[in-house]
Design a protein around this motif. Structure first.
Motif, PDB file in Angstrom:
ATOM      1  N   LYS A  33       7.421  36.201  47.284  1.00  0.00           N
ATOM      2  CA  LYS A  33       7.464  36.757  48.639  1.00  0.00           C
ATOM      3  C   LYS A  33       6.532  37.962  48.748  1.00  0.00           C
ATOM      4  N   CYS A  34       6.555  38.819  47.754  1.00  0.00           N
ATOM      5  CA  CYS A  34       5.721  40.019  47.768  1.00  0.00           C
ATOM      6  C   CYS A  34       4.236  39.669  47.757  1.00  0.00           C
ATOM      7  N   VAL A  35       3.823  38.799  46.839  1.00  0.00           N
ATOM      8  CA  VAL A  35       2.399  38.477  46.686  1.00  0.00           C
ATOM      9  C   VAL A  35       1.888  37.585  47.821  1.00  0.00           C
ATOM     10  N   MET A  36       2.673  36.632  48.236  1.00  0.00           N
ATOM     11  CA  MET A  36       2.206  35.650  49.222  1.00  0.00           C
ATOM     12  C   MET A  36       2.332  36.140  50.671  1.00  0.00           C
ATOM     13  N   LYS A  37       3.329  36.964  50.960  1.00  0.00           N
ATOM     14  CA  LYS A  37       3.562  37.368  52.346  1.00  0.00           C
ATOM     15  C   LYS A  37       3.390  38.867  52.572  1.00  0.00           C
ATOM     16  N   GLU A  38       4.096  39.675  51.781  1.00  0.00           N
ATOM     17  CA  GLU A  38       4.120  41.114  52.034  1.00  0.00           C
ATOM     18  C   GLU A  38       2.808  41.809  51.687  1.00  0.00           C
ATOM     19  N   LEU A  39       2.209  41.459  50.562  1.00  0.00           N
ATOM     20  CA  LEU A  39       0.967  42.120  50.154  1.00  0.00           C
ATOM     21  C   LEU A  39      -0.162  41.884  51.159  1.00  0.00           C
ATOM     22  N   PRO A  40      -0.390  40.660  51.636  1.00  0.00           N
ATOM     23  CA  PRO A  40      -1.448  40.488  52.644  1.00  0.00           C
ATOM     24  C   PRO A  40      -1.190  41.317  53.913  1.00  0.00           C
ATOM     25  N   LYS A  50      -7.925  50.037  47.303  1.00  0.00           N
ATOM     26  CA  LYS A  50      -8.958  49.737  46.309  1.00  0.00           C
ATOM     27  C   LYS A  50      -8.400  49.057  45.063  1.00  0.00           C
ATOM     28  N   VAL A  51      -7.113  49.297  44.754  1.00  0.00           N
ATOM     29  CA  VAL A  51      -6.515  48.728  43.549  1.00  0.00           C
ATOM     30  C   VAL A  51      -5.107  48.235  43.867  1.00  0.00           C
ATOM     31  N   VAL A  52      -4.810  47.037  43.386  1.00  0.00           N
ATOM     32  CA  VAL A  52      -3.448  46.500  43.414  1.00  0.00           C
ATOM     33  C   VAL A  52      -3.054  46.285  41.964  1.00  0.00           C
ATOM     34  N   ALA A  53      -1.915  46.821  41.556  1.00  0.00           N
ATOM     35  CA  ALA A  53      -1.453  46.686  40.173  1.00  0.00           C
ATOM     36  C   ALA A  53      -0.082  46.026  40.159  1.00  0.00           C
ATOM     37  N   LEU A  54       0.071  45.017  39.314  1.00  0.00           N
ATOM     38  CA  LEU A  54       1.354  44.359  39.103  1.00  0.00           C
ATOM     39  C   LEU A  54       1.779  44.592  37.665  1.00  0.00           C
ATOM     40  N   GLY A  80      -1.698  33.583  41.068  1.00  0.00           N
ATOM     41  CA  GLY A  80      -3.038  33.931  40.584  1.00  0.00           C
ATOM     42  C   GLY A  80      -4.113  33.644  41.614  1.00  0.00           C
ATOM     43  N   GLN A  81      -4.029  32.490  42.265  1.00  0.00           N
ATOM     44  CA  GLN A  81      -5.013  32.135  43.280  1.00  0.00           C
ATOM     45  C   GLN A  81      -4.944  33.077  44.478  1.00  0.00           C
ATOM     46  N   LEU A  83      -3.883  36.235  44.437  1.00  0.00           N
ATOM     47  CA  LEU A  83      -4.420  37.533  44.037  1.00  0.00           C
ATOM     48  C   LEU A  83      -5.951  37.521  44.015  1.00  0.00           C
ATOM     49  N   LYS A  84      -6.541  36.428  43.543  1.00  0.00           N
ATOM     50  CA  LYS A  84      -8.005  36.314  43.548  1.00  0.00           C
ATOM     51  C   LYS A  84      -8.533  36.300  44.983  1.00  0.00           C
ATOM     52  N   HIS A  85      -7.861  35.545  45.847  1.00  0.00           N
ATOM     53  CA  HIS A  85      -8.270  35.473  47.253  1.00  0.00           C
ATOM     54  C   HIS A  85      -8.220  36.858  47.903  1.00  0.00           C
ATOM     55  N   LEU A  86      -7.132  37.596  47.684  1.00  0.00           N
ATOM     56  CA  LEU A  86      -6.990  38.924  48.265  1.00  0.00           C
ATOM     57  C   LEU A  86      -8.043  39.886  47.719  1.00  0.00           C
ATOM     58  N   ALA A  87      -8.359  39.762  46.421  1.00  0.00           N
ATOM     59  CA  ALA A  87      -9.375  40.629  45.814  1.00  0.00           C
ATOM     60  C   ALA A  87     -10.728  40.437  46.496  1.00  0.00           C
TER      61      ALA A  87
END
Length: 160
Positions: A33-40, A50-54, A80-81, A83-87
């Motif tokens: 939920k955090c990576v797919m919805k909340e982070l974007p 500038k930096v996202v750390a998990l 992983g995909q 996170l790469k897309h967001l980067a």
């Protein structure tokens, strides 16, 4: 702000943590939920990140809540995909800490295994040497030869 309250994100205090947002993800479901919805949403709302750390990506997977290896691999791959897309989309650096597991006869192995290993662009290993000393070694990177390393000391004021 609204997104902080809506998603339970807390602002950290102190000079070294200024402008740091922290989200605790104790389960695979919360991590997804955090990576797919909340982070974007958070990246779009705040801008300038500038930096996202998990830290640590492996911890929610070690709780034993998911036994299906295929489902586990699918979720790891989608995280992983994303996170790469967001980067790329937000021009930011993503740093992910993966725990290590001791495998008899093989030494230390990344906890998320080959599925995660194929997703990362660069991999740096940090090992305890003795006392405050740590060895930082490049395992995988495009611009640096694998095996390149340096010994460092971690103190209360930083790394030397």
């Amino acid at each position: 702000s609204g997104i902080n309250a809506e998603y339970g994100v807390e602002m950290s205090g102190g000079s070294s943590a200024d402008n740091c947002l922290i989200q605790l993800c104790t389960s695979v479901e919360l991590l997804v939920k955090c990576v797919m919805k909340e982070l974007p949403l958070l990246l779009a709302q705040r801008g300038g990140v500038k930096v996202v750390a998990l830290d640590s990506i492996a911890a929610p997977f070690r709780t034993g809540e998911m036994v299906d290896g295929v489902q586990r691999a699918r979720i790891i791959r989608s995280i992983g995909q994303q996170l790469k897309h967001l980067a790329v989309q937000w021009e930011l650096c993503v740093v992910v800490v993966n725990q290590a597991t001791d495998v008899p006869g093989q030494g230390s192995q990344p906890a998320l295994g080959l599925t995660w290993g194929y997703l990362v662009n660069s991999r740096v290993r940090i090992e305890r040497v003795e006392g405050p000393w740590r060895r930082v070694t490049v395992d995988k990177a495009g611009a640096v030869r694998s095996g390149t390393g340096v010994d460092v000391t971690i103190t209360g004021t930083g790394i030397s």
